[in-house]
Design an enzyme around this catalytic site. Structure first.
Site, mmCIF file in Angstrom:
data_model
loop_
_atom_site.group_PDB
_atom_site.id
_atom_site.type_symbol
_atom_site.label_atom_id
_atom_site.label_comp_id
_atom_site.label_asym_id
_atom_site.label_seq_id
_atom_site.Cartn_x
_atom_site.Cartn_y
_atom_site.Cartn_z
ATOM 1 N N GLU A 1 -38.288 -9.655 19.022
ATOM 2 C CA GLU A 1 -39.131 -8.519 19.423
ATOM 3 C C GLU A 1 -39.763 -7.806 18.232
ATOM 4 O OE1 GLU A 1 -35.229 -6.477 18.546
ATOM 5 O OE2 GLU A 1 -35.884 -8.465 19.221
ATOM 6 N N HIS B 1 -34.573 -10.934 15.196
ATOM 7 C CA HIS B 1 -35.149 -10.096 16.251
ATOM 8 C C HIS B 1 -36.509 -10.654 16.662
ATOM 9 C CE1 HIS B 1 -32.338 -6.674 16.165
ATOM 10 N NE2 HIS B 1 -32.195 -6.971 14.880
ATOM 11 N N CYS C 1 -29.471 -10.721 18.039
ATOM 12 C CA CYS C 1 -28.781 -10.040 16.939
ATOM 13 C C CYS C 1 -27.281 -9.903 17.262
ATOM 14 C CB CYS C 1 -29.448 -8.710 16.606
ATOM 15 S SG CYS C 1 -28.891 -8.033 15.018
#
Length: 198
Positions: A182, A180, A80
């Site tokens: 994650e 992202h 990001c």
């Protein structure tokens, strides 16, 4: 447990804990640190974050982390704002960044009423290249951003929002994703695993 030292750069950009949790799910106990020696000695370094580019760069410079990150020789993954800070310059706060990627970070300019900024939600990545992107062509990943990196020679994945842009970058030992991983479910987990296996 995966037997490697994975460091996460600790600085004034939020959302670091979702990255450490994603690593723990893969059997990695990450080290959250701003210590130059620990960062240089790690097998892998993640440089995540959400926030504002000029404030983040000011913090990195103040703590000498800009020089440390530039000097790293192991695989590094920016996420990001981490991707944006690895570029040459950002329109966000009109700030010079780390300069790993020779690219200018630009603000989305909506052209239609339905173009909302920030861009938030799931979007498809395509034209994937590099070992980092193995097995994820055409998959959906999660984005939250108002600024983007235009397509450039280092682009290894593309997404479309208002126009095509760099969803991921790679140069030498530096990798980066605008999205992202994650927060991108099994697809993001695959990308993080690819990174650990580089």
């Amino acid at each position: 447990m995966i037997d490697m030292q994975v460091a996460v750069v600790k600085y004034n950009a939020g959302n670091i804990y979702s990255v450490t949790n994603a690593l723990k799910r893969l059997g990695v106990e990450p080290l959250l640190t701003d210590d130059a020696q620990q960062l240089r000695q790690a097998d892998r370094v993640l440089f995540p974050g959400q926030g504002e580019a000029s404030g983040a760069m000011a913090y990195l410079r103040e703590h000498g982390l800009d020089q440390v990150i530039r000097s790293l020789t192991q695989p590094v993954l920016g996420i990001c704002i981490g991707q944006q800070l690895l570029c040459r310059h950002s329109e966000e706060g009109d700030v010079d960044c780390l300069g790993i990627f020779d690219a200018e970070v630009k603000r989305f300019s909506p052209t239609r009423h339905e173009d909302k900024v920030p861009c938030m939600g799931w979007n498809k990545i395509y034209d994937t290249k590099s070992e980092l992107m193995t097995g994820v062509e055409g998959q959906f990943v999660y984005f939250v951003h108002s600024f983007y990196v235009p397509s450039c020679p280092e682009t290894i994945a593309t997404a479309d929002y208002i126009q095509p842009y760099s969803a991921a970058l790679h140069k030498d030992n530096f990798y980066a994703t605008q999205f992202h991983p994650e927060k991108s479910g099994s697809v993001g987990e695959r990308i993080i695993r690819n990174f650990l296996e580089l």
